[in-house]
Design an enzyme around this catalytic site. Structure first.
Site, mmCIF file in Angstrom:
data_model
loop_
_atom_site.group_PDB
_atom_site.id
_atom_site.type_symbol
_atom_site.label_atom_id
_atom_site.label_comp_id
_atom_site.label_asym_id
_atom_site.label_seq_id
_atom_site.Cartn_x
_atom_site.Cartn_y
_atom_site.Cartn_z
ATOM 1 N N SER A 22 0.821 -1.209 0.000
ATOM 2 C CA SER A 22 0.000 0.000 0.000
ATOM 3 C C SER A 22 0.859 1.265 0.000
ATOM 4 O O SER A 22 1.712 1.436 -0.863
ATOM 5 C CB SER A 22 -0.964 -0.043 1.196
ATOM 6 O OG SER A 22 -1.950 0.943 1.098
ATOM 7 N N ASP A 41 12.074 5.064 -8.351
ATOM 8 C CA ASP A 41 11.930 5.658 -9.684
ATOM 9 C C ASP A 41 12.674 6.983 -9.812
ATOM 10 O O ASP A 41 13.175 7.325 -10.890
ATOM 11 C CB ASP A 41 10.454 5.892 -10.016
ATOM 12 C CG ASP A 41 9.762 4.632 -10.494
ATOM 13 O OD1 ASP A 41 10.388 3.555 -10.464
ATOM 14 O OD2 ASP A 41 8.584 4.727 -10.895
ATOM 15 N N LYS A 77 0.093 -4.245 -3.522
ATOM 16 C CA LYS A 77 -1.227 -3.658 -3.278
ATOM 17 C C LYS A 77 -1.159 -2.178 -3.644
ATOM 18 O O LYS A 77 -0.704 -1.345 -2.865
ATOM 19 C CB LYS A 77 -1.642 -3.811 -1.813
ATOM 20 C CG LYS A 77 -3.036 -3.276 -1.500
ATOM 21 C CD LYS A 77 -3.394 -3.516 -0.032
ATOM 22 C CE LYS A 77 -4.824 -3.066 0.265
ATOM 23 N NZ LYS A 77 -5.001 -1.608 0.127
#
Length: 209
Positions: free
Chosen positions: A122, A133, A147
């Site tokens: 989550s 990233d 998730k």
């Protein structure tokens, strides 16, 4: 949150070129620096634990293993401590897209490792994916839970709460961890050895020629 201090003789440094690749996107692009980390908030579900690297290097270790996440706002606040503005994540909900951005002024110099495993999910995955990233952190451990959905609570007539899935999160590079998880940059084949591996990576990041 606990700190572990090591000595240079107790850690075998792992430089970026020697990292065992885990399939993630951030390996080899995290910067190194020497400034001390700033205090920040952590996502609910378990505060990340910080470690100190070998003597002579200043770095930070965010432990998100077993972290079920929490409020997205807290994940963004934590990411902001290590980013100087820019994207953290985006999500689509009810046909519209919203961008989540970091506040300016975060510490972009201190070497950073984020530890993850199958219990990282989550909002904790959102945080890990953003730092990966943005080439701000090296992820160490094993694949995360996967998730990446947006849930909206709805109050029921009997007083209960029903959480409805209304969208999906994406990392700054447009990846959705939902169902697949995030791959670490440095894979820990043995979970019991992950702590030592993270310290070695930190030492490599903080090493000076």
């Amino acid at each position: 949150m606990s700190a572990v201090t090591t000595t240079s003789s107790a850690v075998n440094r792992v430089t970026p070129a020697a990292w065992p690749r885990g399939g993630g996107r951030g390996a080899g692009c995290a910067g190194a620096g020497s400034r001390a980390p700033r205090p920040r908030r952590a996502p609910r579900g378990g505060a990340p634990r910080r470690r100190a690297p070998a003597a002579g290097a200043s770095a930070d270790d965010e432990d998100l293993r077993g972290n079920a996440g929490g409020l997205v706002e807290e994940a963004v606040a934590t990411a902001s401590a290590f980013l100087d503005g820019g994207p953290v994540a985006s999500y689509e909900s009810r046909g519209s897209r919203r961008e989540l951005t970091a506040a300016r002024g975060g510490d972009t110099a201190v070497p950073l490792v984020v530890m993850v495993d199958g219990g990282t999910m989550s909002a904790a995955e959102l945080l890990a994916g953003a730092l990966q990233d943005r080439c701000r952190a090296v992820l160490v451990g094993s694949r995360t839970f996967g998730k990446g959905t947006v849930q909206q609570p709805s109050r029921l007539a009997d007083g209960g709460v029903l959480e409805l899935t209304v969208g999906r999160y994406y990392t700054p590079d447009g990846r959705s961890p939902d169902g697949t998880g995030l791959q670490p940059d440095v894979a820990a084949a043995d979970p019991a050895a992950a702590d030592g591996l993270a310290l070695r990576v930190l030492s490599g990041l903080g090493a000076r020629p």
